[in-house]
Design a protein around this motif. Structure first.
Motif, PDB file in Angstrom:
ATOM      1  N   VAL A  72       0.992  -1.200   0.116  1.00 36.95           N
ATOM      2  CA  VAL A  72      -0.186  -0.058   0.004  1.00 36.95           C
ATOM      3  C   VAL A  72       0.823   1.188  -0.107  1.00 36.95           C
ATOM      4  O   VAL A  72       1.827   1.429   0.645  1.00 36.95           O
ATOM      5  CB  VAL A  72      -1.012   0.063   1.229  1.00 36.95           C
ATOM      6  CG1 VAL A  72      -1.715   1.150   1.336  1.00 36.95           C
ATOM      7  CG2 VAL A  72      -1.863  -1.291   1.163  1.00 36.95           C
ATOM      8  N   ALA A  73       0.614   2.227  -0.671  1.00 37.49           N
ATOM      9  CA  ALA A  73       1.335   3.694  -0.979  1.00 37.49           C
ATOM     10  C   ALA A  73       1.220   4.159   0.392  1.00 37.49           C
ATOM     11  O   ALA A  73       0.517   4.099   1.363  1.00 37.49           O
ATOM     12  CB  ALA A  73       0.740   4.365  -1.831  1.00 37.49           C
ATOM     13  N   ASP A  74       2.430   5.035   0.711  1.00 38.21           N
ATOM     14  CA  ASP A  74       2.589   5.848   1.848  1.00 38.21           C
ATOM     15  C   ASP A  74       1.720   7.103   1.841  1.00 38.21           C
ATOM     16  O   ASP A  74       1.002   7.699   2.905  1.00 38.21           O
ATOM     17  CB  ASP A  74       4.033   6.236   1.915  1.00 38.21           C
ATOM     18  CG  ASP A  74       4.791   5.275   2.120  1.00 38.21           C
ATOM     19  OD1 ASP A  74       4.735   4.476   3.298  1.00 38.21           O
ATOM     20  OD2 ASP A  74       5.521   4.938   1.531  1.00 38.21           O
ATOM     21  N   GLU A  75       1.391   7.754   0.412  1.00 39.72           N
ATOM     22  CA  GLU A  75       0.451   8.720   0.252  1.00 39.72           C
ATOM     23  C   GLU A  75      -0.485   8.565  -0.669  1.00 39.72           C
ATOM     24  O   GLU A  75       0.095   7.970  -1.731  1.00 39.72           O
ATOM     25  CB  GLU A  75       1.378  10.035   0.276  1.00 39.72           C
ATOM     26  CG  GLU A  75       2.068  10.447   1.393  1.00 39.72           C
ATOM     27  CD  GLU A  75       3.239  11.546   0.960  1.00 39.72           C
ATOM     28  OE1 GLU A  75       2.970  12.487  -0.048  1.00 39.72           O
ATOM     29  OE2 GLU A  75       4.402  11.413   1.710  1.00 39.72           O
ATOM     30  N   ILE A  76      -1.331   9.179  -0.949  1.00 44.15           N
ATOM     31  CA  ILE A  76      -2.203   9.309  -2.344  1.00 44.15           C
ATOM     32  C   ILE A  76      -2.959  10.787  -2.225  1.00 44.15           C
ATOM     33  O   ILE A  76      -3.475  11.002  -1.223  1.00 44.15           O
ATOM     34  CB  ILE A  76      -3.164   7.996  -2.178  1.00 44.15           C
ATOM     35  CG1 ILE A  76      -3.884   7.963  -3.612  1.00 44.15           C
ATOM     36  CG2 ILE A  76      -4.198   8.021  -0.969  1.00 44.15           C
ATOM     37  CD1 ILE A  76      -4.674   6.831  -3.813  1.00 44.15           C
ATOM     38  N   THR A  77      -2.835  11.310  -3.237  1.00 47.37           N
ATOM     39  CA  THR A  77      -3.348  12.659  -3.366  1.00 47.37           C
ATOM     40  C   THR A  77      -4.323  12.618  -4.879  1.00 47.37           C
ATOM     41  O   THR A  77      -3.752  12.304  -5.734  1.00 47.37           O
ATOM     42  CB  THR A  77      -2.193  13.608  -3.816  1.00 47.37           C
ATOM     43  OG1 THR A  77      -1.242  13.620  -2.680  1.00 47.37           O
ATOM     44  CG2 THR A  77      -2.808  14.971  -3.791  1.00 47.37           C
ATOM     45  N   GLU A  78      -5.565  13.103  -4.562  1.00 47.04           N
ATOM     46  CA  GLU A  78      -6.332  13.568  -5.737  1.00 47.04           C
ATOM     47  C   GLU A  78      -5.771  14.618  -6.308  1.00 47.04           C
ATOM     48  O   GLU A  78      -5.531  15.609  -6.024  1.00 47.04           O
ATOM     49  CB  GLU A  78      -7.899  13.825  -5.176  1.00 47.04           C
ATOM     50  CG  GLU A  78      -8.709  13.835  -6.485  1.00 47.04           C
ATOM     51  CD  GLU A  78     -10.186  13.772  -6.080  1.00 47.04           C
ATOM     52  OE1 GLU A  78     -10.820  13.538  -4.941  1.00 47.04           O
ATOM     53  OE2 GLU A  78     -10.881  13.835  -6.945  1.00 47.04           O
ATOM     54  N   VAL A  79      -5.726  14.332  -7.751  1.00 48.94           N
ATOM     55  CA  VAL A  79      -5.004  15.021  -8.674  1.00 48.94           C
ATOM     56  C   VAL A  79      -5.866  15.671  -9.792  1.00 48.94           C
ATOM     57  O   VAL A  79      -6.714  14.848 -10.313  1.00 48.94           O
ATOM     58  CB  VAL A  79      -3.435  14.959  -9.089  1.00 48.94           C
ATOM     59  CG1 VAL A  79      -2.583  14.623  -7.835  1.00 48.94           C
ATOM     60  CG2 VAL A  79      -3.653  13.535  -9.725  1.00 48.94           C
ATOM     61  N   ARG A  80      -5.421  16.707 -10.257  1.00 54.25           N
ATOM     62  CA  ARG A  80      -5.852  16.952 -11.787  1.00 54.25           C
ATOM     63  C   ARG A  80      -4.746  17.101 -12.637  1.00 54.25           C
ATOM     64  O   ARG A  80      -3.667  17.481 -12.272  1.00 54.25           O
ATOM     65  CB  ARG A  80      -6.610  18.347 -11.848  1.00 54.25           C
ATOM     66  CG  ARG A  80      -8.077  18.381 -10.908  1.00 54.25           C
ATOM     67  CD  ARG A  80      -8.215  19.773 -10.616  1.00 54.25           C
ATOM     68  NE  ARG A  80      -8.718  20.584 -11.882  1.00 54.25           N
ATOM     69  CZ  ARG A  80      -8.925  21.905 -11.755  1.00 54.25           C
ATOM     70  NH1 ARG A  80      -8.889  22.377 -10.599  1.00 54.25           N
ATOM     71  NH2 ARG A  80      -9.128  22.572 -12.940  1.00 54.25           N
ATOM     72  N   GLU A  81      -4.978  16.451 -13.909  1.00 51.20           N
ATOM     73  CA  GLU A  81      -3.790  16.750 -14.795  1.00 51.20           C
ATOM     74  C   GLU A  81      -3.706  18.164 -15.304  1.00 51.20           C
ATOM     75  O   GLU A  81      -4.641  18.675 -15.888  1.00 51.20           O
ATOM     76  CB  GLU A  81      -3.908  15.500 -15.758  1.00 51.20           C
ATOM     77  CG  GLU A  81      -2.697  15.632 -16.940  1.00 51.20           C
ATOM     78  CD  GLU A  81      -2.513  14.157 -17.487  1.00 51.20           C
ATOM     79  OE1 GLU A  81      -2.947  12.997 -16.934  1.00 51.20           O
ATOM     80  OE2 GLU A  81      -2.467  14.103 -18.624  1.00 51.20           O
ATOM     81  N   GLY A  82      -2.425  18.753 -15.598  1.00 51.95           N
ATOM     82  CA  GLY A  82      -2.283  19.941 -16.208  1.00 51.95           C
ATOM     83  C   GLY A  82      -2.758  19.670 -17.748  1.00 51.95           C
ATOM     84  O   GLY A  82      -2.199  18.721 -18.479  1.00 51.95           O
ATOM     85  N   GLN A  83      -3.090  20.761 -18.343  1.00 50.12           N
ATOM     86  CA  GLN A  83      -3.282  21.015 -19.652  1.00 50.12           C
ATOM     87  C   GLN A  83      -2.082  21.190 -20.665  1.00 50.12           C
ATOM     88  O   GLN A  83      -1.290  22.053 -20.010  1.00 50.12           O
ATOM     89  CB  GLN A  83      -4.488  21.952 -20.102  1.00 50.12           C
ATOM     90  CG  GLN A  83      -5.794  21.428 -19.172  1.00 50.12           C
ATOM     91  CD  GLN A  83      -6.173  19.899 -19.720  1.00 50.12           C
ATOM     92  OE1 GLN A  83      -6.047  19.634 -20.704  1.00 50.12           O
ATOM     93  NE2 GLN A  83      -6.412  19.122 -18.529  1.00 50.12           N
TER      94      GLN A  83
END
Lengths: 83, 83
Positions: A72-83
């Protein structure tokens, strides 16, 4: 679908083959859960891994790792991808 | 060309527009340095940003951020992309 980046800070004994094997498990386990492990990047020297995932929730993404190989990951972040 | 992932842990006041503007500066400043800021992912809530960069060195990648807008990453890791 939300997008997430997770970070594994230090996977002990990480090799390209090992991470490819773990990713293959993710691809199998994600079926039917609405989760897609899209890409990953890794560094054998530090044991660091980044995974880019589309998933209905961070918990759904993490559950695939947990059920697929247990790393399991240490951290998870919801992200948006840059355009 | 080596590939790097950098992480900005907390950019104060981060917005989609601000990060897009900073990325545009990177694209301008990278010219002629052998550096390519390929993609980025960000989270406005936490201020976290991930940048994927091909560059001759971590220092060359960081110099583009420094000269473009001054927001240098907290960490940069040389990575390989999973297949």
């Amino acid at each position: 679908m939300p997008l997430f980046m997770d970070v594994h800070n230090r996977v002990e004994g990480l090799t390209a083959d090992a991470v490819a094997g773990a990713h293959q498990k993710d691809l199998e386990v994600q079926q039917g859960r609405g989760v897609e492990y899209q890409k990953y990047w890794f560094d054998e020297a530090s044991g660091r891994v980044f995974c880019l995932i589309s998933a209905p929730s961070a918990e759904a993404a993490a559950a695939v790792h947990r059920d697929g190989h247990g790393l399991v990951a240490d951290e998870i972040t919801e992200v948006r991808e840059g355009q």
